[in-house]
Design an enzyme around this catalytic site. Structure first.
Site, short mmCIF file in Angstrom:
data_model
loop_
_atom_site.label_atom_id
_atom_site.label_comp_id
_atom_site.label_asym_id
_atom_site.label_seq_id
_atom_site.Cartn_x
_atom_site.Cartn_y
_atom_site.Cartn_z
CG HIS A 293 -1.12 8.11 1.75
ND1 HIS A 293 -0.10 7.19 1.72
CD2 HIS A 293 -2.24 7.44 1.41
CE1 HIS A 293 -0.60 6.01 1.38
NE2 HIS A 293 -1.89 6.13 1.18
NE ARG B 140 -4.93 8.23 -6.54
CZ ARG B 140 -5.42 7.11 -7.06
NH1 ARG B 140 -5.05 6.69 -8.26
NH2 ARG B 140 -6.27 6.37 -6.38
C1 LIG Z 1 -1.55 3.87 -9.61
C2 LIG Z 1 -2.71 3.33 -8.84
C3 LIG Z 1 -3.44 2.27 -9.35
C4 LIG Z 1 -4.55 1.76 -8.64
N1 LIG Z 1 -5.27 0.73 -9.19
C5 LIG Z 1 -6.35 0.25 -8.53
C6 LIG Z 1 -7.15 -0.81 -9.07
O1 LIG Z 1 -6.86 -1.33 -10.13
N2 LIG Z 1 -8.24 -1.24 -8.38
C7 LIG Z 1 -8.59 -0.70 -7.17
O2 LIG Z 1 -9.58 -1.14 -6.57
N3 LIG Z 1 -7.84 0.30 -6.62
C8 LIG Z 1 -6.75 0.80 -7.26
N4 LIG Z 1 -6.03 1.82 -6.71
C9 LIG Z 1 -6.47 2.40 -5.44
C10 LIG Z 1 -5.56 1.90 -4.28
O3 LIG Z 1 -5.65 0.52 -4.08
C11 LIG Z 1 -5.95 2.64 -2.98
O4 LIG Z 1 -7.29 2.32 -2.65
C12 LIG Z 1 -5.85 4.15 -3.12
O5 LIG Z 1 -4.62 4.51 -3.68
C13 LIG Z 1 -5.99 4.80 -1.74
O6 LIG Z 1 -4.85 4.47 -0.99
P1 LIG Z 1 -4.93 4.28 0.58
O7 LIG Z 1 -5.92 3.24 0.94
O8 LIG Z 1 -3.53 4.08 1.06
O9 LIG Z 1 -5.41 5.75 1.00
P2 LIG Z 1 -6.46 6.21 2.10
O10 LIG Z 1 -7.78 5.56 1.91
O11 LIG Z 1 -6.40 7.72 2.07
O12 LIG Z 1 -5.88 5.72 3.44
C14 LIG Z 1 -4.64 6.24 3.93
C15 LIG Z 1 -4.10 5.22 4.89
O13 LIG Z 1 -5.00 5.09 6.01
C16 LIG Z 1 -5.11 3.74 6.40
N5 LIG Z 1 -6.52 3.35 6.27
C17 LIG Z 1 -7.54 4.08 5.75
N6 LIG Z 1 -8.69 3.42 5.84
C18 LIG Z 1 -8.42 2.23 6.41
C19 LIG Z 1 -9.21 1.10 6.76
N7 LIG Z 1 -10.52 1.06 6.56
N8 LIG Z 1 -8.58 0.06 7.31
C20 LIG Z 1 -7.27 0.07 7.53
N9 LIG Z 1 -6.45 1.11 7.23
C21 LIG Z 1 -7.02 2.19 6.68
C22 LIG Z 1 -4.18 2.95 5.53
O14 LIG Z 1 -2.93 2.85 6.16
C23 LIG Z 1 -4.01 3.81 4.30
O15 LIG Z 1 -2.79 3.62 3.61
C24 LIG Z 1 -4.92 2.34 -7.40
C25 LIG Z 1 -4.16 3.38 -6.88
C26 LIG Z 1 -3.07 3.90 -7.58
C27 LIG Z 1 -2.29 5.05 -7.01
#
Ligand SMILES: Cc1cc2nc3c(=O)[nH]c(=O)nc-3n(C[C@H](O)[C@H](O)[C@H](O)COP(=O)(O)OP(=O)(O)OC[C@H]3O[C@@H](n4cnc5c(N)ncnc54)[C@H](O)[C@@H]3O)c2cc1C
Length: 284
Positions: free
Chosen positions: A195, A200
């Site tokens: 993921h 990334r």
């Molecule tokens: C190109 C890009 C631009 C971005 N720009 C910004 C930005 O401008 N501002 C910003 O704040 N962030 C930004 N992000 C960060 C983005 O919003 C995510 O926080 C980050 O990519 C982690 O993704 P995730 O939460 O899916 O991953 P993880 O935290 O690894 O979680 C994996 C999966 O587990 C589940 N999960 C984990 N924790 C929880 C929880 N507490 N509750 C419910 N489900 C959970 C979800 O299904 C999640 O998809 C950016 C990310 C990318 C890739």
């Protein structure tokens, strides 16, 4: 049953993969490999590994059908060194466990990130978060480099001065910039690592974290070559479409030429059937 070891992964352990100017990705340890994914998936049938071809087909099947839990049985631990602005993006991935160097406890090293001349880039006009493709003239990149270098040197000199005045490390550090390098130990399972890599390694991600993504991918390929290949095929090089996009594609599709294009060499029987089903073109 003996512990699963993977010779290519063992060879990589403790070998830092250089990233950016002072950073690295170092595989510290791993638990499991392709064989563990297969064992975990087959436990319900009381079967172990089969032929390499059958095991590879199973891993591919699990990955493309989102049967994610067997991938969680594989764990990788890394030692990472990266600029703080990369670390801030990194730690948004909440499904990992980490320990980071403490600037309250340790004196931070005089190590700052500076892009190479050709990595200096303009702001994108189409993507507010991204950078533009067009080249930056040498005079501009030299100016950027000089400003970064000057600011970093001043910030570090101030930090050292405060430390020499016996100011607490936790306070002396607060003016150090995001380009300062930090280090962490980072442990994550393979499902969540895929993921992370999907997000990334994507072109939307900032160049600097993508560079780390490439190094992490090198380690994953060493630990789980078959699973990584399936990840590349179905996730990294795959695409998803919205409902409207699917409708448009289906209207434009010529069923006969599509069926003629899906030969046995392109796609084996099960995947061919899955593909046609996805397009609502069941073989009947
Ligand atoms: C190109 C890009 C631009 C971005 N720009 C910004 C930005 O401008 N501002 C910003 O704040 N962030 C930004 N992000 C960060 C983005 O919003 C995510 O926080 C980050 O990519 C982690 O993704 P995730 O939460 O899916 O991953 P993880 O935290 O690894 O979680 C994996 C999966 O587990 C589940 N999960 C984990 N924790 C929880 C929880 N507490 N509750 C419910 N489900 C959970 C979800 O299904 C999640 O998809 C950016 C990310 C990318 C890739």
């Amino acid at each position: 049953m003996p512990r699963i070891t993977v010779p290519a992964a063992d060879a990589l352990i403790d070998q830092p993969i250089t990233v950016l100017d002072h950073g690295f990705v170092r595989l510290v340890d791993y638990l499991g490999g392709d064989a563990r994914i297969v064992q975990a998936a087959r436990v319900s049938y009381g079967e172990g590994t089969k032929s390499v071809r059958e095991d590879s087909a199973l891993i591919d099947y699990l990955l493309r059908n989102h049967h994610t839990s067997p991938f969680e049985q594989v764990i990788l631990t890394f030692h990472l060194k990266m600029p703080i602005f990369v670390a801030r993006q990194w730690i948004r991935h909440r499904t990992a466990r980490l320990n980071e160097i403490s600037g309250r406890y340790s004196v931070m090293k005089d190590e700052f990130y500076r892009p190479r001349d050709f990595e200096v880039r303009y702001q994108s006009t189409v993507n507010r978060q991204g950078s533009a493709e067009r080249a930056v003239p040498e005079a501009t990149s030299s100016k950027v480099m000089a400003i970064l270098q000057d600011g970093q040197a001043r910030a570090y000199a101030d930090y050292e001065e405060l430390l020499s005045d016996d100011v607490a490390r936790e306070l002396a550090r607060v003016n150090l910039p995001l380009s300062l390098y930090t280090e962490m130990y980072w442990q994550i399972d393979l499902n969540n690592l895929f993921h992370f890599l999907r997000l990334r390694l994507d072109w939307h991600a900032q160049y600097e974290i993508r560079a780390y993504g490439d190094a992490i991918a090198t380690a994953v390929k060493a630990v789980c070559p078959v699973a990584y290949q399936a990840f590349e095929e179905h996730i990294l090089h795959g695409r998803s479409f919205s409902g409207t996009e699917v409708e448009v594609l289906l209207q434009a599709l010529d069923r006969d030429s599509l069926e003629a294009a899906i030969t046995e060499t392109v796609m084996r029987k099960t995947r061919r059937a899955e593909f046609l089903k996805k397009l609502d073109l069941d073989e009947g």
